[in-house]
Enzyme design. Structure first.
Site, PDB file in Angstrom:
ATOM      1  N   SER A 184      -5.726  -0.781  -1.961  1.00 21.91           N
ATOM      2  CA  SER A 184      -4.687  -1.408  -2.759  1.00 21.91           C
ATOM      3  C   SER A 184      -3.359  -1.536  -2.018  1.00 21.91           C
ATOM      4  O   SER A 184      -2.619  -2.502  -2.222  1.00 21.91           O
ATOM      5  CB  SER A 184      -4.489  -0.656  -4.081  1.00 21.91           C
ATOM      6  N   HIS A 238       1.498   1.385  -2.892  1.00 15.95           N
ATOM      7  CA  HIS A 238       1.542  -0.030  -3.272  1.00 15.95           C
ATOM      8  C   HIS A 238       2.874  -0.654  -2.874  1.00 15.95           C
ATOM      9  O   HIS A 238       2.919  -1.739  -2.287  1.00 15.95           O
ATOM     10  CB  HIS A 238       1.344  -0.161  -4.788  1.00 15.95           C
TER      11      HIS A 238
END
Length: 319
Positions: A184, A238
Site C-alpha cells: 500500500s 501511506h
C-alpha cells in the site's frame, strides 16, 4: 598506393540499415547512427524503450507479489502451522516474518526488509485490495512515464513509506509498533506519481483525483484505525509513499525523452529500474536466509511441546 587503397576498401563495413560504408573500427554508422559494434548494440539494448502500453512493469510487480503470497500460503500449509482458510485470510506472523515483513526492532539489523516488506501481505483480502488499486493506477501511470520509471517509483516510494513508518515508531510510538508489510505504501506512491504529474502539467483533473483517489483513501485509513475493528492501517507508510510519489510525479511530468535518431530512451533509467528489480528479488532471498524467523520459530516449537504460550510472535500487524 594501389595496394593501400585496396586495403582501405576491404576494411570498410557497410551499414545494414542505409548501406553507407564505415571504417572497420567504427561503433556506429556515420550516416544513420546504426550500431555496428557489439558494444554499441549492447548499449542500444539497454536503452531500448519498452512498450508502455504493454504495462510490463505493472504485470511484473503484480506477478512477483502474487508469487510471494502463494509461497506464504504453501509454506504455512506444508508446515501445518495454519489451516487452509486461515493461511489465506490471516497468516501467522511468523510466516510473514519469514518472507520479509518488517519490525522496528529489525530495521537496523536487517534493513533489506524495507524492500521485501513491499511484497508481503497479511491475507488474501489485503493482497487483492492492493493489487486492484495497483492495476487501476498502472493503466494510468505506466503509459505516461514508461515501465522503467514506474518500476523505479514503485520500489523507491514503497521503501520511503516504510522508512517514514519506522522513524515515526522510533520517536513517537512508545508501544514499539508491530509487524508491518504490504504494497500500500508503494501504491500510494503511484497515486502521488499521477497527482504530481497532473499538477505539474496544469491539468484541472488534479483536484478531482486528489479528492477521490488520495484524500478518500487517507481518510479511510485513519477512520479504520479509529474504529478499532481489529485491523490496523499503517497510515504513516501511506503518507510517506504518497509524498515521495508526488515528488516523482513532478520530476517525471514531462514525456519520456526519446532520441529522434534511433528511438531509444535514456540508459540510466533502465539500468536503475533493473537494479531496483534485482534489489527486490535479493531482499526476498535474504528474508528466507535470515536467522531471525528461524530462531523465533524454533522457540515457538519448543514452547508448544511444553504446552506453554510465550507470545513471542504475537505481534500486532499493520498493513
Amino acid at each position: 598506393m594501389a595496394e593501400e587503397a585496396h586495403s582501405s576498401r576491404t576494411k570498410a563495413v557497410p551499414c545494414a540499415r542505409c548501406g553507407a560504408l564505415n571504417g572497420a573500427g567504427f561503433d556506429r554508422c556515420v550516416r544513420c547512427g546504426q550500431a555496428l559494434s557489439t558494444v554499441a548494440r549492447s548499449v542500444d539494448r539497454l536503452g531500448a524503450r519498452l512498450d508502455p502500453e504493454a504495462l510490463l512493469a505493472s504485470k511484473l510487480v503484480i506477478g512477483l507479489t502474487v508469487l510471494v503470497f502463494a509461497a506464504q500460503v504453501y509454506v504455512a500449509l506444508r508446515g501445518g502451522s495454519e489451516e487452509g482458510l486461515a493461511a489465506l485470510l490471516r497468516p501467522a506472523p511468523i510466516d510473514t516474518l519469514r518472507f520479509g515483513a518488517l519490525h522496528v526492532l529489525l530495521v537496523f539489523a536487517e534493513p533489506w526488509r524495507l524492500v521485501s516488506a513491499i511484497f508481503v501481505h497479511f491475507g488474501a483480502l489485503h493482497l487483492l485490495g492492493n493489487m486492484f488499486v495497483l492495476t487501476w493506477l498502472g493503466r494510468i501511470a505506466e503509459p505516461a512515464v514508461g515501465p522503467a520509471r514506474l518500476l523505479l517509483t514503485y520500489v523507491v516510494t514503497g521503501v520511503f513509506g516504510f522508512v517514514a513508518s519506522m522513524a515515526y515508531t522510533m520517536f513517537f510510538d512508545p508501544s514499539g509498533g508491530g509487524l508491518t508489510a504490504g504494497a500500500s505504501g508503494a501504491v500510494f506512491g503511484l497515486m502521488g506519481l499521477v497527482l504530481g504529474m497532473l499538477y505539474r502539467q496544469r491539468n484541472p483533473q488534479w483536484k478531482r483525483f486528489a479528492l477521490q483517489a488520495v484524500l478518500l483513501n487517507v481518510v479511510f485509513g485513519f477512520a479504520v484505525n479509529q474504529a478499532n475493528v481489529g485491523v490496523a492501517i499503517n497510515n504513516i507508510a501511506h503518507l510517506g509513499g504518497l509524498v515521495a510519489g508526488i515528488l516523482f510525479g513532478l520530476v517525471f511530468a514531462r514525456p519520456v525523452r526519446v532520441s529522434s535518431r534511433n528511438g531509444k530512451s535514456d540508459i540510466g533509467m533502465n539500468v536503475a529500474a533493473g537494479l531496483g528489480l534485482l534489489t527486490c528479488v535479493a531482499s526476498l532471498v535474504l528474508a528466507q536466509l535470515s536467522p531471525t524467523w528461524r530462531e523465533i520459530d524454533s522457540g515457538r516449537e519448543r514452547s508448544s511441546r511444553r504446552g506453554v504460550e510465550t507470545g513471542q510472535v504475537d505481534f500486532q500487524t499493520k498493513r
